[in-house]
Design a protein around this motif. Structure first.
Motif, PDB file in Angstrom:
ATOM      1  N   HIS A 136      27.846  10.450 -23.544  1.00 14.82           N
ATOM      2  CA  HIS A 136      27.618  10.998 -24.883  1.00 14.82           C
ATOM      3  C   HIS A 136      28.298  12.361 -25.123  1.00 14.82           C
ATOM      4  O   HIS A 136      28.822  12.567 -26.223  1.00 14.82           O
ATOM      5  N   ASP A 142      25.800   1.149 -27.632  1.00 19.16           N
ATOM      6  CA  ASP A 142      25.139   2.458 -27.760  1.00 19.16           C
ATOM      7  C   ASP A 142      23.779   2.387 -27.065  1.00 19.16           C
ATOM      8  O   ASP A 142      23.392   3.301 -26.325  1.00 19.16           O
ATOM      9  N   HIS A 195      22.367   4.500 -23.919  1.00 16.20           N
ATOM     10  CA  HIS A 195      21.099   5.241 -23.988  1.00 16.20           C
ATOM     11  C   HIS A 195      20.210   4.905 -22.790  1.00 16.20           C
ATOM     12  O   HIS A 195      19.272   5.634 -22.486  1.00 16.20           O
TER      13      HIS A 195
HETATM   14 FE   LIG Z   1      24.211   7.164 -28.945  1.00 13.63          FE
END
Ligand SMILES: [Fe+2]
Length: 366
Positions: A268, A201, A205
């Motif tokens: 995302h 994650d 990002h």
């Molecule tokens: Fe995320």
């Protein structure tokens, strides 16, 4: 992208064993409150995973004027939960001097939202959106026990309004933690696969803002640092070694800053579609989307594929095969709704590129 003012977190205790500093951090804040003749009561919100953790419990026994609340992190935070926690504190006739969040994204988001609500009128749902919080919240300290979500450094806290179905954060500078305690030893007990997926994650990002059209040097610089740390971790024999956990904690923090000052791109929005329609957890959904997006992210696709293979991570397959037309339509709708990041990824033409057929073709690879 123009950014005029960048808010940041004041103090960070970082490194192995930093958790033992928590008592000092709380005490310093309590002393300030004492000098102001104000409440010194601290409320510690902690993931119930740690309920039977002896060393933590022993440490808490040495804290003065603190109460412990356990959080069930298996449920996503709702606006009604935040309202009821606020009511519980107000019923005690005093606003706490400070709040501490010890846990993953859910625990941190609960404390961020509660902090805002304790110092602002109305209910949690009134502050879902952008820059709606008028007053600085209650002093709050974040202690992440999972690395990757970036909740420790972001200016949002995602809440579900069960009445309207709206899932949206309180996006505000006031949502930022005042202090952080980043101790990589706290992620020791995280299972390797969870650790891997959560770490990715942070990787997304970082790589999504770097692939976008709306760039700024501030976010880019943090994103580059976070990306490079993640890639260093992927090459380790053990991603959960001291080195891996320490770098992951920083990568998560950097990724959170990158995303707070920039925007995601393709991964995302598609991942959100998978989570909304098929309830795939966020971090797994990101990886599944990346594995289906080689044409848009050839280099990052290779990085993630090789890391999955090297660390023998199980990846569910065929999740989107043979779905009903209604489900494919919902996947399309709940991905394409994220116009800003899709525009960031592909520009004005994104609707012409991401036609319904194209979006379903991508999902069919998952
Ligand atoms: Fe995320």
């Amino acid at each position: 992208m123009d950014i005029s003012t960048i808010s940041s977190i004041k103090n960070i205790s970082f490194g192995k064993g930093a958790f033992s500093n928590l008592k000092k951090v709380i005490k310093e804040r309590q002393s300030i409150q004492e000098r102001r003749s104000m409440s010194t009561e601290f409320a510690i919100y902690i993931d119930n995973f740690f309920e039977s953790n002896e060393s933590m419990n022993n440490l808490f026994k040495t804290f003065e004027n603190t109460e412990i609340h356990y959080i069930d992190s298996s449920k996503e935070p709702t606006t009604s939960l935040i309202n009821s926690l606020r009511d519980m504190h107000l019923a005690q006739n005093k606003t706490p001097a400070g709040l501490v969040a010890i846990g993953g994204g859910v625990t941190m988001d609960i404390v961020k939202a509660l902090s805002n609500l304790l110092n602002n009128p109305g209910n949690a749902e009134d502050y879902q959106g952008w820059d709606l919080v008028g007053n600085r919240g209650v002093y709050k300290i974040g202690v992440p026990t999972l690395s990757g979500t970036g909740a420790e450094s972001s200016r949002t806290c995602v809440l579900i309004n069960e009445e309207t179905g709206l899932k949206l954060g309180m996006n505000s500078d006031f949502t930022l933690f005042d202090e952080l305690v980043l101790d990589p030893d706290l992620t020791k007990s995280v299972p390797t696969e969870t650790f891997f997926y959560t770490l990715t994650d942070a990787y997304f990002h970082c790589i999504e803002p770097l692939s976008g059209r709306q760039r700024n040097l501030f976010a880019d610089s943090y994103a580059k640092m976070g990306k490079s740390l993640c890639e260093e971790i992927f090459t380790l024999d053990n991603i959960k070694s001291d080195e891996g956990r320490t770098k992951a904690m920083l990568a998560s923090y950097f990724g959170g800053i990158a995303i707070a000052n920039s925007m995601t791109a393709l991964v995302h929005p598609f991942s959100a579609g998978l989570s909304v329609v098929l309830q795939v957890p966020h971090t797994l959904a990101n990886c599944l989307v990346m594995l289906a997006m080689e044409e848009y992210y050839p280099i990052e696709h290779r990085v993630i594929s090789e890391a999955i293979e090297k660390h023998e991570i199980r990846v569910p397959q065929g999740i989107c095969k043979d779905l009903s037309d209604k489900q494919y339509n919902s996947l399309f709708d709940s991905s394409i709704i994220h116009e800003k990041p899709l525009y960031n990824a592909l520009g004005d033409e994104f609707k012409k590129i991401l036609t319904k057929d194209k979006v379903i073709e991508i999902f069919n690879r998952i």
